[in-house]
Design an enzyme around this catalytic site. Structure first.
Site, PDB file in Angstrom:
ATOM      1  N   ASP A 226      -1.232  14.574   7.010  1.00  6.06           N
ATOM      2  CA  ASP A 226      -1.782  14.032   5.565  1.00  6.06           C
ATOM      3  C   ASP A 226      -3.033  14.678   5.210  1.00  6.06           C
ATOM      4  O   ASP A 226      -3.989  14.481   5.372  1.00  6.06           O
ATOM      5  CB  ASP A 226      -1.990  12.622   6.111  1.00  6.06           C
ATOM      6  CG  ASP A 226      -2.766  11.904   4.792  1.00  6.06           C
ATOM      7  OD1 ASP A 226      -2.463  12.048   3.572  1.00  6.06           O
ATOM      8  OD2 ASP A 226      -3.460  10.970   5.004  1.00  6.06           O
TER       9      ASP A 226
ATOM     10  N   TRP B 295       0.911  -1.124   0.083  1.00  4.97           N
ATOM     11  CA  TRP B 295      -0.034  -0.009   0.006  1.00  4.97           C
ATOM     12  C   TRP B 295       0.988   1.294  -0.094  1.00  4.97           C
ATOM     13  O   TRP B 295       1.615   1.569   1.075  1.00  4.97           O
ATOM     14  CB  TRP B 295      -0.705   0.060   1.310  1.00  4.97           C
ATOM     15  CG  TRP B 295      -1.611   1.032   1.695  1.00  4.97           C
ATOM     16  CD1 TRP B 295      -1.700   1.791   2.846  1.00  4.97           C
ATOM     17  CD2 TRP B 295      -2.563   1.751   0.854  1.00  4.97           C
ATOM     18  NE1 TRP B 295      -2.611   2.949   2.844  1.00  4.97           N
ATOM     19  CE2 TRP B 295      -3.266   2.848   1.625  1.00  4.97           C
ATOM     20  CE3 TRP B 295      -3.214   1.548  -0.408  1.00  4.97           C
ATOM     21  CZ2 TRP B 295      -4.133   3.777   1.225  1.00  4.97           C
ATOM     22  CZ3 TRP B 295      -4.296   2.657  -0.862  1.00  4.97           C
ATOM     23  CH2 TRP B 295      -4.772   3.664  -0.124  1.00  4.97           C
TER      24      TRP B 295
HETATM   25  C1  SPV Z   1      -3.457   6.209   4.118  1.00  6.46           C
HETATM   26  O1  SPV Z   1      -2.633   5.214   4.695  1.00  6.46           O
HETATM   27  O2  SPV Z   1      -2.842   6.984   3.668  1.00  6.46           O
HETATM   28  C2  SPV Z   1      -4.487   6.143   4.141  1.00  6.46           C
HETATM   29  C3  SPV Z   1      -5.312   5.109   5.203  1.00  6.46           C
HETATM   30  O3  SPV Z   1      -5.274   6.456   3.329  1.00  6.46           O
HETATM   31  S1  SPV Z   1      -5.880   6.323   6.569  1.00  6.46           S
HETATM   32  O4  SPV Z   1      -4.699   7.057   6.967  1.00  6.46           O
HETATM   33  O5  SPV Z   1      -6.536   5.214   7.442  1.00  6.46           O
HETATM   34  O6  SPV Z   1      -6.888   7.222   5.728  1.00  6.46           O
HETATM   35 MG    MG Z   2      -4.215   8.066   2.414  1.00  5.36          MG
END
Ligand code: SPV
Ligand code: MG
Length: 271
Positions: free
Chosen positions: A35, A21
């Site tokens: 993020d 991922w």
């Molecule tokens: C990421 O790992 O960037 C995701 C999952 O999108 S979360 O952070 O839980 O949104």
């Molecule tokens: Mg993400």
């Protein structure tokens, strides 16, 4: 398994995970940033290309919101497909996004029709029909309820999504399980059980409709915990004499760096 670098991706591959991922959260954390669409597409794409160069398992790329509107997403799909990814996840939040798991975050979704346009753009942009386009709904994250999440997900299937990722930040699996039970479309689901780890793989399999499980941020969290421990130990002990058992031998890093290949090339070509 989440990765934020070729090294973490390689470790995920060696641990036996089926795929990597290429997480936006992890890469943002690596830069010490939230993020929240602050890390650019080219930064994430560079990291994804570097992962592809060092691993052989499929890469699922986290495209966040697609870095803008449907036209931006069209361009992103072309770039990520060229980078060699196997699947892409695009979420139905507005750009710039807010990370999903934060308490009381600003979680705004685009209109369903707008996101259908993004899925259509993603489908038209891909050259290989096997590139998997995963539509992610953040309706549960935004607190809009099960009916909205189900109706959005169904609309994204109509627009051509190959899989649906449904995200939840509940501490228990009940919200996602209700979604899965109510899901009747012939399209498999993807989940990210970070905040509800009680949903283990046996429980996921028993539900029958989930085609992919993403461990969303465990690489960067493991790295932070391990580095913090070792750094504290060195400070406390006034030296690195007590940490040998806590850290990987340097020979292990050489192996991951493929120093053997370098040595073979030196032997073959340096004259
Ligand atoms: C990421 O790992 O960037 C995701 C999952 O999108 S979360 O952070 O839980 O949104
Ligand atoms: Mg993400």
């Amino acid at each position: 398994m989440a990765a934020h670098s070729p090294l973490s991706a390689l470790l995920a591959q060696e641990a036996g995970f089926d795929g990597v991922w290429a997480s936006g959260f992890e890469l943002s954390a690596l830069y010490g940033l939230p993020d929240a669409s602050l890390v650019t597409m080219s930064q994430h794409l560079d990291m994804t290309r570097a992962i592809a160069a060092r691993t052989s398992i499929p890469i699922v790329a986290d495209l966040d919101t697609g870095f803008g509107n449907a036209v931006n997403l069209f361009h992103a799909i072309e770039e990520y497909e060229r980078a060699g990814v196997a699947a892409l996840v695009v979420e139905d939040k507005t750009f710039p996004k807010m990370t999903s798991l934060v308490t009381d975050g600003r979680q705004e979704l685009v209109r369903t029709a707008e996101f259908q346009g993004k899925i259509a753009a993603a489908r038209d942009a891909r050259k290989n029909p096997d590139l998997v386009i995963i539509a992610r709904t953040e309706a549960l994250i935004a607190g809009l309820g099960l009916d909205e999440a189900l109706s959005r997900a169904a609309a994204y299937v109509v627009a051509g999504a190959d899989m649906i990722l449904v995200h939840s930040k509940r501490k228990t699996p009940d919200e996602v399980e209700s979604f899965v039970r109510a899901w009747t479309q012939p399209v498999p689901l993807v989940i990210v059980p970070t905040s509800y780890p009680a949903m283990d793989e046996a429980r996921i399999r028993s539900l029958g409709k989930i085609g992919m499980t993403i461990y969303g941020n465990h690489a960067v969290r493991a790295a932070v915990a391990a580095m913090r421990d070792v750094f504290a130990r060195i400070r406390r002990d006034g030296g690195a004499h007590q940490v040998q058992d806590l850290i990987a031998p340097v020979e292990e890093i050489f192996r991951l760096q493929r120093m053997d290949e370098l040595a073979a090339r030196e032997k073959a070509y340096l004259r």
